[in-house]
Structure formats: C-alpha cells, structure tokens
Scaffold this motif. Structure first.
Motif, short mmCIF file in Angstrom:
data_model
loop_
_atom_site.label_atom_id
_atom_site.label_comp_id
_atom_site.label_asym_id
_atom_site.label_seq_id
_atom_site.Cartn_x
_atom_site.Cartn_y
_atom_site.Cartn_z
N TYR A 18 0.83 -1.20 0.00
CA TYR A 18 0.00 0.00 0.00
C TYR A 18 0.87 1.26 0.00
O TYR A 18 0.62 2.21 -0.74
CB TYR A 18 -0.97 0.02 1.18
N ALA A 21 2.39 1.91 -3.42
CA ALA A 21 1.38 2.41 -4.37
C ALA A 21 0.98 3.84 -4.04
O ALA A 21 0.84 4.68 -4.93
CB ALA A 21 0.16 1.49 -4.35
N ARG A 22 0.80 4.11 -2.78
CA ARG A 22 0.33 5.44 -2.36
C ARG A 22 1.37 6.52 -2.61
O ARG A 22 1.09 7.58 -3.12
CB ARG A 22 -0.04 5.35 -0.88
N ARG A 27 0.24 2.08 -8.84
CA ARG A 27 -0.44 0.92 -8.25
C ARG A 27 0.21 -0.41 -8.61
O ARG A 27 0.31 -1.29 -7.77
CB ARG A 27 -1.91 0.94 -8.63
N HIS A 69 -9.96 -3.11 1.15
CA HIS A 69 -10.56 -2.10 0.27
C HIS A 69 -11.94 -1.63 0.75
O HIS A 69 -12.14 -0.43 0.93
CB HIS A 69 -10.60 -2.62 -1.17
#
Length: 98
Positions: A18, A21-22, A27, A69
């Motif tokens: 995460y 990706a953040r 992603r 999610h």
C-alpha cells in the motif's frame, strides 16, 4: 539459522504494498511489493507446514488485501491496511510461526 518470521513478512507485504502504491502513485508497483512478500512468505509456509495450511494462509493473505478495500471506505485507508495486516500477522503467527 533463525527462521524467518512469516507473520512479519505477510504484514509487511500488505503495508509495504500500500505504501509503495500510495507514495509513488504507481499501483502496479504496490502489487509487485505485495506479490513479492506473499511469495517469500508462501515459500516459508510450504517448508514449515502442510500444503493445506499453506493454501489457507495464502488465501488469508489475499483475503486481507481484498478486505482492506471495502474496510477503507468505512475507517480510512491506513487504518484498514493496518487492521488487515494485524489480522494476517496474527493468523500467520498462530499457524506457521509458533
């Protein structure tokens, strides 16, 4: 040689995936981090446990990723990731690291 704590690898894969990706906005890079940690953990699970346990832990890892999610919509992204990571770490510790 001490055994690799797969509970930390699995939890780290969720958090690290995460974070990658953040912070990068990429992603697929987060997916690579997630998959790499999952692969490392699964190889260790395969050596330490039965094929059934390995499959169940792998499914738990994927379920934690997927479950984070919808949880993020309720409690926020980082809290959801940390909750999913804690759940998979506890499950993995009980099944493979003790």
């Amino acid at each position: 040689m001490a055994q690799l704590p797969t509970s930390l690898v699995a939890a780290g894969g969720l958090v690290g995936g995460y974070a990658a990706a953040r912070w990068t906005g990429n992603r697929p890079l987060g997916g690579v981090v997630l998959a790499a940690a999952g692969t490392v953990a699964a190889r260790a699970w395969h050596r330490r446990t039965s094929p059934t346990t390995t499959a169940l832990l792998g499914a738990a890892y994927v379920a934690a990723f997927a479950g984070s999610h919808p949880l993020a919509k309720k409690i926020g992204a980082w809290p959801a990731v940390f909750t999913a990571a804690a759940a998979v770490a506890a499950t993995t510790y009980a099944a493979a690291d003790r």
